[in-house]
Design an enzyme around this catalytic site. Structure first.
Site, short mmCIF file in Angstrom:
data_model
loop_
_atom_site.label_atom_id
_atom_site.label_comp_id
_atom_site.label_asym_id
_atom_site.label_seq_id
_atom_site.Cartn_x
_atom_site.Cartn_y
_atom_site.Cartn_z
N SER A 261 0.84 -1.20 0.00
CA SER A 261 0.00 0.00 0.00
C SER A 261 0.87 1.24 0.00
O SER A 261 2.07 1.19 0.25
CB SER A 261 -0.89 0.01 1.24
OG SER A 261 -0.10 0.34 2.37
N LYS A 262 0.19 2.34 -0.27
CA LYS A 262 0.87 3.64 -0.29
C LYS A 262 1.57 3.88 1.05
O LYS A 262 2.67 4.39 1.11
CB LYS A 262 -0.21 4.69 -0.54
CG LYS A 262 0.24 6.11 -0.47
CD LYS A 262 -0.94 7.03 -0.66
CE LYS A 262 -0.83 8.20 0.28
NZ LYS A 262 -2.00 9.06 0.28
#
Ligand code: GLU
Length: 506
Positions: A261-262
């Protein structure tokens, strides 16, 4: 009958920065299309107005342009199936939703957000579907007259798909093989929202049909939506034209636990987005591969290897080679762990591989950002040829090439001072005299002269070579020191020795 022309689509939603998984989806679609002389379509899926983010579409276009994956059709390129932005196609979708209602495969639902909330509170893991449909306010539970009345009055409503009970949805996935879903697990997804906008589920099916998409490569996170899409293809009477599905494996965190994920980027200190993304609302800047110093060639190469296995020893592939060698059969089912060290390795290999000329624009930008305006391209080319193999990221160009254009501001004094002596000052004094006289200021000649002086003065080469390097470079790094001197030229080399002598001797 000959098979139809291959047409694929990359269908991002403009909701923010583009995750590397998104670019990989674009890449695999592109590779497949180009390998088959097909079309690569860019479709902007912007029907969810609540998640729409200003600037995100342009960002997607810029990412694709940076990577060199150019859409054959799209909102900016145009094309036979325009418009390519779903918000501009709004009027197209209702007809299909109404057709499904008329056939009994979809229904009007009048439940208010409050009613839905109350139901969710009452029933844990509530799913709007066959088990609770009759308890809700919709055209399957209400009397026909009441439904007509509500519609006549313009009561806000959505249209939901009516997922049948006790059926099995099967389809063949090019990567996963046969996939089976039980409809009892699938809820009645909204197809058309109260504002008349389609949801993703309706729009994706209608557009894939109307745009004659033959193959759909998309992330594995869309697999749970597949049964809804397949039912829609069937109910709309288009099953024979349904694209071939290929759900790409997830890109996993470095430890293999869960999707990358970011937030992992910030946590582990590596980029997850293709390019820098600035969130205008929060002011948060998420760093991108481009700005951190990746070549697009390397970025595409490392993305291709996240999930695709070329089946040999070759690891470095250009986009053209990928087009040639890509094969759907060699896409893995299992998730691909993201390894930043390996990503950097690809980049370093690509910096080595490309011509120095290729690096010129990036190098100039990087140096300019550090206040070094390079006027002499020829010199920069020579410098890059000399130092590029030492760069892992393009941003390393500043450290590795900057000193060719500006005199070191600081020296690694710890490496020279403790062993400095007056005799060394004398040695470099003599070296200056020699360098003033040497007829051609060339690396090989300079090295001979340097060694000769060592012999004459009784210095070991190692004792004076490091100080010489630090005089020219500032630190203990860089290519062969006489190559550096040659490129700096006579005047600058002598000036640097003189300047450093002051710093070393004081
Ligand atoms: N709009 C979806 C996305 O944002 C596309 C999914 C699909 O390819 O069907 O990824």
């Amino acid at each position: 009958m000959s098979s139809p022309k291959v047409r694929v689509r990359f269908a991002p939603s403009p909701t923010g920065g583009l995750h590397l998984g998104g670019v990989r989806t674009a890449l695999f679609n592109y590779l497949f299309a180009k390998q088959n002389d097909g079309d690569f379509v860019l479709r902007i899926e912007d029907t969810d107005q609540t998640r729409f983010v200003e600037g995100a579409e342009q960002y997607i276009m810029d990412c694709l342009a940076w990577c060199g994956i150019t859409p054959d059709e799209g909102p900016h390129t145009g094309g036979h199936y325009a418009p390519y932005r779903q918000s501009e196609r709004k009027s197209i979708y209702r007809e299909y939703a109404e057709k499904l209602v008329a056939q009994g495969h979809a229904y009007y639902a009048f439940d208010t957000p409050e009613e839905l909330d109350a139901k969710r509170k009452e029933i844990p893991n509530f799913q709007y579907g066959q088990f609770y449909r009759s308890e809700m306010r919709n055209s399957t539970s209400l009397k026909t007259a009441e439904v007509e009345h509500l519609l006549d009055q313009g009561t806000p409503h959505v249209i939901r798909i009516k997922v049948p009970a006790d059926e099995t949805v099967r389809f063949h996935d090019l990567i996963r093989g046969n996939v089976v879903f039980e409809t009892n697990q699938v809820d009645d997804k909204v197809l058309l929202k109260a504002d008349g906008m389609p949801t993703y589920h309706l729009a994706v099916v209608v557009d894939d049909y109307l745009m004659k998409i033959t193959h759909a490569f998309r992330g594995e996170e869309w697999l749970p939506s597949a049964p809804v899409h397949i039912l829609l293809w069937k109910y709309l009477g288009w099953a024979a034209d349904m694209p071939h599905w290929a759900h790409l494996p997830l890109i996993l965190k470095p430890d293999g636990h869960g999707k990358l994920s970011k937030r992992d980027g910030a946590r582990f200190g590596f980029p997850v987005y293709a390019m820098d993304w600035l969130d205008n609302k929060t002011g948060e800047l998420t760093p991108g591969f481009r700005e951190l110093g990746f070549l697009p060639e390397a970025f595409l190469n490392l993305l291709a290897m996240l999930g695709w296995n070329p089946g040999g020893d070759q690891e470095i592939f250009s986009l053209d080679e990928l087009v040639e060698k890509f094969s759907v059969e060699r896409i893995n089912k299992a998730g691909a762990k993201f390894d930043y060290e390996k990503a950097k390795w690809y980049n370093a290999e690509w910096i080595k591989k490309v011509d120095a000329k290729r690096l010129l624009p990036e190098a100039k930008t990087i140096l300019e950002a550090k206040g070094i305006a390079v006027a002499d391209d020829e010199k920069l080319l020579k410098v890059l040829t000399l130092v590029k193999d030492r760069c892992i990221l393009l941003t390393d160009i500043y450290q590795q090439a900057g000193y060719f254009f500006e005199t070191p501001k600081e020296y690694d004094l710890n490496a020279v001072k403790p062993k400095w002596s007056d005799t060394k000052t004398d040695f470099f004094g003599s070296l200056i005299n020699q360098f003033k006289e040497v007829p051609s200021f060339e690396a090989m000649q300079l090295e001979i002269d340097f060694k000769y002086l060592c012999e004459e003065t009784g210095f070991k080469i190692g004792d004076v070579m490091l100080p010489f390097r630090i005089m020219l470079v500032g630190g203990k790094f860089g290519p062969h020191v006489f190559d550096i001197a040659e490129l700096l030229g006579r005047e600058e080399t002598i000036a640097r020795i003189e300047k450093a002598l002051v710093a070393f001797g004081s």
